[in-house]
Design a protein around this motif. Structure first.
Motif, PDB file in Angstrom:
ATOM      1  N   ASN A 195      14.519  -3.817  -3.686  1.00  0.00           N
ATOM      2  CA  ASN A 195      14.592  -2.825  -4.694  1.00  0.00           C
ATOM      3  C   ASN A 195      14.314  -3.583  -6.163  1.00  0.00           C
ATOM      4  OD1 ASN A 195      15.663  -1.429  -2.888  1.00  0.00           O
ATOM      5  ND2 ASN A 195      17.923  -1.954  -3.204  1.00  0.00           N
ATOM      6  N   ALA A 196      13.388  -4.067  -6.094  1.00  0.00           N
ATOM      7  CA  ALA A 196      12.931  -5.009  -7.427  1.00  0.00           C
ATOM      8  C   ALA A 196      12.797  -3.855  -8.488  1.00  0.00           C
ATOM      9  CB  ALA A 196      11.682  -5.611  -7.374  1.00  0.00           C
ATOM     10  N   ARG A 197      13.370  -4.386  -9.720  1.00  0.00           N
ATOM     11  CA  ARG A 197      13.044  -3.154 -10.766  1.00  0.00           C
ATOM     12  C   ARG A 197      11.682  -3.008 -11.496  1.00  0.00           C
ATOM     13  NH1 ARG A 197      17.486  -0.694 -12.538  1.00  0.00           N
ATOM     14  NH2 ARG A 197      19.818  -1.592 -11.592  1.00  0.00           N
ATOM     15  N   ARG A 198      11.238  -1.773 -11.714  1.00  0.00           N
ATOM     16  CA  ARG A 198      10.182  -1.919 -12.309  1.00  0.00           C
ATOM     17  C   ARG A 198       9.719  -2.470 -13.545  1.00  0.00           C
ATOM     18  NH1 ARG A 198       9.043   4.715 -12.308  1.00  0.00           N
ATOM     19  NH2 ARG A 198       7.561   3.859 -13.789  1.00  0.00           N
ATOM     20  N   GLN A 199       8.685  -2.900 -13.819  1.00  0.00           N
ATOM     21  CA  GLN A 199       8.232  -3.422 -15.113  1.00  0.00           C
ATOM     22  C   GLN A 199       7.188  -2.727 -15.731  1.00  0.00           C
ATOM     23  OE1 GLN A 199      10.077  -5.921 -16.296  1.00  0.00           O
ATOM     24  NE2 GLN A 199      11.331  -5.868 -14.509  1.00  0.00           N
ATOM     25  N   PRO A 200       7.086  -2.592 -17.084  1.00  0.00           N
ATOM     26  CA  PRO A 200       6.090  -1.722 -17.715  1.00  0.00           C
ATOM     27  C   PRO A 200       4.700  -2.168 -17.479  1.00  0.00           C
ATOM     28  CG  PRO A 200       7.941  -2.499 -19.454  1.00  0.00           C
ATOM     29  CD  PRO A 200       8.149  -3.219 -18.029  1.00  0.00           C
ATOM     30  N   MET A 201       3.888  -1.420 -17.191  1.00  0.00           N
ATOM     31  CA  MET A 201       2.467  -1.896 -16.709  1.00  0.00           C
ATOM     32  C   MET A 201       1.775  -1.752 -18.224  1.00  0.00           C
ATOM     33  SD  MET A 201       1.721   0.670 -13.429  1.00  0.00           S
ATOM     34  CE  MET A 201       0.308  -0.113 -13.093  1.00  0.00           C
ATOM     35  N   THR A 202       1.097  -2.968 -18.629  1.00  0.00           N
ATOM     36  CA  THR A 202       0.336  -3.108 -19.836  1.00  0.00           C
ATOM     37  C   THR A 202      -0.962  -3.606 -19.514  1.00  0.00           C
ATOM     38  OG1 THR A 202       1.270  -5.498 -19.813  1.00  0.00           O
ATOM     39  CG2 THR A 202       2.549  -3.757 -21.098  1.00  0.00           C
ATOM     40  N   GLY A 203      -1.839  -3.104 -20.441  1.00  0.00           N
ATOM     41  CA  GLY A 203      -3.288  -3.421 -20.488  1.00  0.00           C
ATOM     42  C   GLY A 203      -4.005  -3.298 -18.939  1.00  0.00           C
ATOM     43  N   GLY A 204      -4.958  -4.067 -18.553  1.00  0.00           N
ATOM     44  CA  GLY A 204      -5.452  -4.076 -17.276  1.00  0.00           C
ATOM     45  C   GLY A 204      -6.396  -2.836 -17.245  1.00  0.00           C
ATOM     46  N   ASP A 205      -6.371  -2.364 -15.859  1.00  0.00           N
ATOM     47  CA  ASP A 205      -7.339  -1.291 -15.439  1.00  0.00           C
ATOM     48  C   ASP A 205      -6.744   0.180 -15.499  1.00  0.00           C
ATOM     49  OD1 ASP A 205      -7.117  -1.268 -11.755  1.00  0.00           O
ATOM     50  OD2 ASP A 205      -5.671  -1.638 -13.485  1.00  0.00           O
ATOM     51  N   ILE A 207      -3.989   2.933 -17.828  1.00  0.00           N
ATOM     52  CA  ILE A 207      -3.238   3.062 -19.262  1.00  0.00           C
ATOM     53  C   ILE A 207      -1.990   2.720 -19.291  1.00  0.00           C
ATOM     54  CG2 ILE A 207      -4.495   5.346 -19.568  1.00  0.00           C
ATOM     55  CD1 ILE A 207      -2.228   6.867 -18.641  1.00  0.00           C
ATOM     56  N   THR A 208      -1.520   2.382 -20.298  1.00  0.00           N
ATOM     57  CA  THR A 208       0.063   1.658 -20.899  1.00  0.00           C
ATOM     58  C   THR A 208       0.847   2.872 -20.356  1.00  0.00           C
ATOM     59  OG1 THR A 208      -0.046   2.237 -23.230  1.00  0.00           O
ATOM     60  CG2 THR A 208      -1.102   0.227 -22.435  1.00  0.00           C
ATOM     61  N   ASP A 209       2.130   2.459 -20.561  1.00  0.00           N
ATOM     62  CA  ASP A 209       3.226   3.423 -20.513  1.00  0.00           C
ATOM     63  C   ASP A 209       3.336   4.391 -21.534  1.00  0.00           C
ATOM     64  OD1 ASP A 209       4.253   2.276 -17.923  1.00  0.00           O
ATOM     65  OD2 ASP A 209       5.606   1.307 -18.789  1.00  0.00           O
ATOM     66  N   GLU A 210       3.271   3.899 -22.601  1.00  0.00           N
ATOM     67  CA  GLU A 210       3.290   4.769 -23.861  1.00  0.00           C
ATOM     68  C   GLU A 210       2.110   5.697 -23.680  1.00  0.00           C
ATOM     69  OE1 GLU A 210       3.070   4.426 -28.651  1.00  0.00           O
ATOM     70  OE2 GLU A 210       2.610   2.556 -27.565  1.00  0.00           O
ATOM     71  N   PRO A 239       0.316   7.446 -14.697  1.00  0.00           N
ATOM     72  CA  PRO A 239       0.140   6.022 -15.206  1.00  0.00           C
ATOM     73  C   PRO A 239      -1.017   5.517 -14.411  1.00  0.00           C
ATOM     74  CG  PRO A 239       2.554   6.669 -14.478  1.00  0.00           C
ATOM     75  CD  PRO A 239       1.580   7.772 -14.353  1.00  0.00           C
ATOM     76  N   ASP A 240      -1.670   6.205 -13.462  1.00  0.00           N
ATOM     77  CA  ASP A 240      -2.983   5.456 -12.685  1.00  0.00           C
ATOM     78  C   ASP A 240      -4.043   5.995 -13.441  1.00  0.00           C
ATOM     79  OD1 ASP A 240      -1.237   4.176 -10.937  1.00  0.00           O
ATOM     80  OD2 ASP A 240      -0.871   5.947 -10.051  1.00  0.00           O
ATOM     81  N   ILE A 241      -4.212   6.666 -14.584  1.00  0.00           N
ATOM     82  CA  ILE A 241      -5.382   6.974 -15.073  1.00  0.00           C
ATOM     83  C   ILE A 241      -6.169   5.844 -15.555  1.00  0.00           C
ATOM     84  CG2 ILE A 241      -6.438   8.503 -17.256  1.00  0.00           C
ATOM     85  CD1 ILE A 241      -4.293  10.427 -16.727  1.00  0.00           C
ATOM     86  N   TYR A 246      -8.702   7.005 -20.997  1.00  0.00           N
ATOM     87  CA  TYR A 246      -7.723   7.389 -21.853  1.00  0.00           C
ATOM     88  C   TYR A 246      -8.054   8.731 -23.081  1.00  0.00           C
ATOM     89  CZ  TYR A 246      -3.893   7.929 -25.492  1.00  0.00           C
ATOM     90  OH  TYR A 246      -2.925   8.304 -26.287  1.00  0.00           O
ATOM     91  N   ALA A 247      -9.134   8.284 -23.737  1.00  0.00           N
ATOM     92  CA  ALA A 247      -9.432   9.182 -24.755  1.00  0.00           C
ATOM     93  C   ALA A 247     -10.130  10.398 -24.465  1.00  0.00           C
ATOM     94  CB  ALA A 247     -10.612   8.339 -25.726  1.00  0.00           C
ATOM     95  N   GLU A 248     -10.876  10.271 -23.194  1.00  0.00           N
ATOM     96  CA  GLU A 248     -11.280  11.298 -22.344  1.00  0.00           C
ATOM     97  C   GLU A 248     -10.084  12.371 -21.913  1.00  0.00           C
ATOM     98  OE1 GLU A 248     -13.892  12.685 -18.593  1.00  0.00           O
ATOM     99  OE2 GLU A 248     -13.369  10.603 -18.836  1.00  0.00           O
TER     100      GLU A 248
END
Length: 260
Positions: A195-205, A207-210, A239-241, A246-248
């Protein structure tokens, strides 16, 4: 993803519901003992009690769903699609990771199919039932997975059905319980049910949470078919796009709004 459910935006609090239910049951008991009470009145009282019980069960369902989503672990993408060169989480991996949270909060799942209004699509359904007695049905219209990247048929009808159902179940699980996927291996802790709490996904491959929130809001505004939209980007969920697209994604949704 679609949803079929009863909703009550003005439902009272749980304690108020419990008191209301008790009061109605007491009224019914008195009415049963009173020979002067006509059947129609008794039936109305029983119907009222059923509605109150349903509203109470729905509120318990919503509270449990909120708690379960807050405890959902991230799920590691443990498989690779060689055609799209992308990683994804297997259905069995997602199920193993989230099953402890689902059962802890009183949920059970039942999958099925229904007729899709879209050509060459299957409608995959998921009935999420709660121990309090309320259930909600979700569905997704998934394109038939019979063709490869170049459009050539590469599966039998039976194989295509199985592949489509597997994708539909994964898609519904991720959307219903708001599950985040990650490419970072945590030595199996998330899949182990800690039950580890989710952390925001940033950068990488991806899109961001925002950015995911912006796309989700825009898709809702223009009434986009989320299933088709995600299939176009070969993504399990918004969130997996891929970050590079993103722009597309925004441009496609803006174009749809412009055509309305």
């Amino acid at each position: 993803m679609g949803e079929i459910a009863r909703t009550h935006d003005d439902a009272p609090s749980v304690p108020a519901q419990a008191g209301e239910t008790t009061a109605i049951i007491s009224m019914i008991e008195r009415a049963v003992r009173d020979p002067s009470v006509d059947i129609d009145k008794l039936e109305r009282l029983m119907s009222m009690q059923e509605r109150v019980a349903l509203r109470s069960a729905e509120m318990a369902f919503n509270a449990a769903m909120q708690a379960a989503q807050a405890e959902m672990p991230q799920v590691y993408r443990d498989a690779k699609n060689e055609q799209t060169r992308s990683r994804y989480a297997r259905l069995e991996s997602i199920s193993a990771a989230i099953r402890p949270v689902i059962t802890q909060h009183g949920f059970s799942l039942s999958y099925g199919t229904d007729t899709s209004p879209l050509k060459d699509h299957y409608r995959v359904t998921c009935v999420v039932a709660h121990a309090a007695g309320f259930s909600r049905t979700y569905f997704a219209d998934i394109p038939t997975d019979a063709n490869g990247m170049k459009g050539n048929q590469n599966k039998t009808a039976t194989h295509a059905f199985g592949s489509t159902m597997s994708y539909g179940r994964r898609y519904l699980l991720l959307m219903v319980f708001d599950i985040a996927l990650t490419n970072d291996d945590d030595d199996g802790q998330s899949a182990g049910g800690y039950n580890a709490r989710r952390q925001p996904m940033t950068g990488g491959d991806v899109i961001t949470d925002e950015q995911a929130s912006q796309i989700r809001a825009l898709a809702t505004e223009v009434g986009a078919d989320i299933g088709r939209f995600l299939n176009y980007f070969k993504a399990e969920s918004i969130p997996d796009i891929p970050a590079a697209r993103y722009a597309e994604a925004v441009r496609l949704l803006e174009a749809k709004r412009g055509r309305q």
